[in-house]
Write an enzyme that holds these catalytic residues in place. Sequence first.
Site, PDB file in Angstrom:
ATOM      1  CE1 TYR A 144       6.911  -5.339  -9.980  1.00 51.08           C
ATOM      2  CE2 TYR A 144       5.939  -5.301  -7.413  1.00 51.08           C
ATOM      3  CZ  TYR A 144       5.956  -5.427  -8.985  1.00 51.08           C
ATOM      4  OH  TYR A 144       4.396  -5.072  -9.549  1.00 51.08           O
ATOM      5  CG  ASN A 170       2.862   0.216   3.309  1.00 48.27           C
ATOM      6  OD1 ASN A 170       3.993   0.535   2.906  1.00 48.27           O
ATOM      7  ND2 ASN A 170       2.616  -0.817   2.977  1.00 48.27           N
ATOM      8  CB  CYS A 190      -0.785   0.074   1.123  1.00 50.25           C
ATOM      9  SG  CYS A 190      -1.998  -1.364   1.390  1.00 50.25           S
TER      10      CYS A 190
HETATM   11  P1  AMP Z   1       5.961 -14.505 -11.581  1.00 47.00           P
HETATM   12  O1  AMP Z   1       5.396 -14.115 -12.812  1.00 47.00           O
HETATM   13  O2  AMP Z   1       5.232 -15.007 -10.297  1.00 47.00           O
HETATM   14  O3  AMP Z   1       7.437 -14.971 -11.615  1.00 47.00           O
HETATM   15  O4  AMP Z   1       6.375 -12.803 -10.978  1.00 47.00           O
HETATM   16  C1  AMP Z   1       7.283 -12.023 -11.361  1.00 47.00           C
HETATM   17  C2  AMP Z   1       7.046 -10.723 -12.055  1.00 47.00           C
HETATM   18  O5  AMP Z   1       6.016 -10.340 -11.212  1.00 47.00           O
HETATM   19  C3  AMP Z   1       7.959 -10.031 -12.540  1.00 47.00           C
HETATM   20  O6  AMP Z   1       7.720  -9.552 -13.608  1.00 47.00           O
HETATM   21  C4  AMP Z   1       7.810  -8.855 -11.411  1.00 47.00           C
HETATM   22  O7  AMP Z   1       8.123  -7.578 -12.339  1.00 47.00           O
HETATM   23  C5  AMP Z   1       6.478  -9.012 -10.776  1.00 47.00           C
HETATM   24  N1  AMP Z   1       6.373  -8.707  -9.553  1.00 47.00           N
HETATM   25  C6  AMP Z   1       7.451  -8.864  -8.600  1.00 47.00           C
HETATM   26  N2  AMP Z   1       6.882  -8.376  -7.304  1.00 47.00           N
HETATM   27  C7  AMP Z   1       5.552  -8.285  -7.616  1.00 47.00           C
HETATM   28  C8  AMP Z   1       4.304  -7.845  -6.770  1.00 47.00           C
HETATM   29  N3  AMP Z   1       4.612  -7.652  -5.539  1.00 47.00           N
HETATM   30  N4  AMP Z   1       3.310  -7.552  -7.270  1.00 47.00           N
HETATM   31  C9  AMP Z   1       3.056  -7.709  -8.514  1.00 47.00           C
HETATM   32  N5  AMP Z   1       4.017  -8.138  -9.603  1.00 47.00           N
HETATM   33  C10 AMP Z   1       5.383  -8.505  -9.008  1.00 47.00           C
END
Ligand code: AMP
Length: 478
Positions: free
Chosen positions: A275, A127, A22
């Site tokens: 990230y 948060n 958040c």
């Molecule tokens: P995955 O597809 O499960 O391997 O997730 C990796 C992808 O999710 C990468 O492209 C990251 O940029 C993105 N990512 C990393 N952390 C988060 C998060 N907290 N919420 C949404 N996307 C994320």
Amino acid sequence: MIYQLYPYILKNNYFDKFHDECGIFGIYSPYKVDTFSLIQFGLFALQHRGQEACGFSVLRDGFIISHKSEGLVLDFFRKISNSECYHGNAVIGHTRYSTEGGQSKKNIQPFFGEDSYGKSIISIVHNGNLVNAKNIRKKLESKGINFISEYSDSEVILRLIQKYLSESNNSLEKAIQKTTIDIKGAYSVIVLMDNKMAAFRDPNGIRPLCYGMLNEYTYIFSSETCGIDSVGGFYVRDLLPGEMIIVDQKKSIQFSLLTEKKNTKKRICSFEYIYFSRPDSLIENINVYEIREKSGEKLYEQHPVEADVVIGVPDSGVPASIGYSKASGIPFKPILVKNKYIGRSFILPKQEMREKMVNLKLNPILDEIKGKRIVIIDDSIVRGTTSRRLVYILRKAGAKEIHFRSASPPIIGPCYLGVNTPSKKDLISYNHIDKKNIERILNVDSLEFLSMKNLIDILGSIHYCFGCFTGNYPVQKN
Ligand code: AMP
């Protein structure tokens, strides 16, 4: 063989990522200001931290008035016709992505408390994630304290503060201090009450919170410095772990530690740099972009490869790929095009629709990919669904070789301190210690993760939480 992966990708629901956290924002002025516009700008700048819902509480002529709803910040504000009602001297707000409490409307922040006449007298935004909120809530409920949310750790903080306020006429400062003795976990909080604004942070400073100024007596609190920038303010510094800052109508600012210094230990979430945070934000005065670019340089040093082009997965993989390109001399090209209107969250359509939307979010420029040896960099690999999908897209576009790089170490543990990560069983690096297996699953020619050593070198100290990479967390789960 590549195309056989496609049904596998779909079956494994690659749109179902782990959730973001958040954003919180607050402005306090002793005089009336345009709180409506200021909170709108601040929350809009923090939109990336939560896209499910948002809300704010304004202090106007001694009254706290709140407004909250599901949806994106600008849509939410556009629907408000009586904006002049929200002009006051202080305002706090929140952008939400649920990590606790589910997606019910009742869980949207701010949470506010009322006096016996039904008048709002206190409002908070939070948060983070508490590890002992359920137990506290049970105890409070057994004493007759009512909750409105289904389950929200943020409301637990509010009700505790209220409980301590009602006991022997505690001041807000005292009530917050007592509350922080009870709660454990990650919390960055802003409270509005009694024509005062208090901001405080857990003893590990896990989630970010900084403060800045709009002019000599107007204070700004924000999850990230980009929020301060958005209203034309200047960043002063991050709150210290365990610190509370209170500003009031006497134009004074008070700083205090909620716990003894020896009990505070800085452990900022390293994933904020990797990230979550915007690349134009500073955390602890360190530019997020710079860390990401350096991670790309280190990735090349770790494992050089010959290739024709470097691609970054938009948006958070791009700075690392620029760093990789700098270090290697391989040209960086922005040839994976992201539909910028999609946001980080996307309402999941039905399975049959998903099957049609492989290239909806990211689409490659075909001619730039055909026959090329490609290095592709993303900030992280969690389940591996995004990377599998991207490799599928690139292979289909005719890439000759694909070398996948993750600008963070393998994620082997879920986070219970403010990020809704999948459980261990869904984490590709937890399930496959042998990198060769992951290479096979992703269908890449080579795979490399940033090493822990290099991540620590880049961040430059040990003051971070690396729980999702190491399994060691600064706060133990109850
Ligand atoms: P995955 O597809 O499960 O391997 O997730 C990796 C992808 O999710 C990468 O492209 C990251 O940029 C993105 N990512 C990393 N952390 C988060 C998060 N907290 N919420 C949404 N996307 C994320």
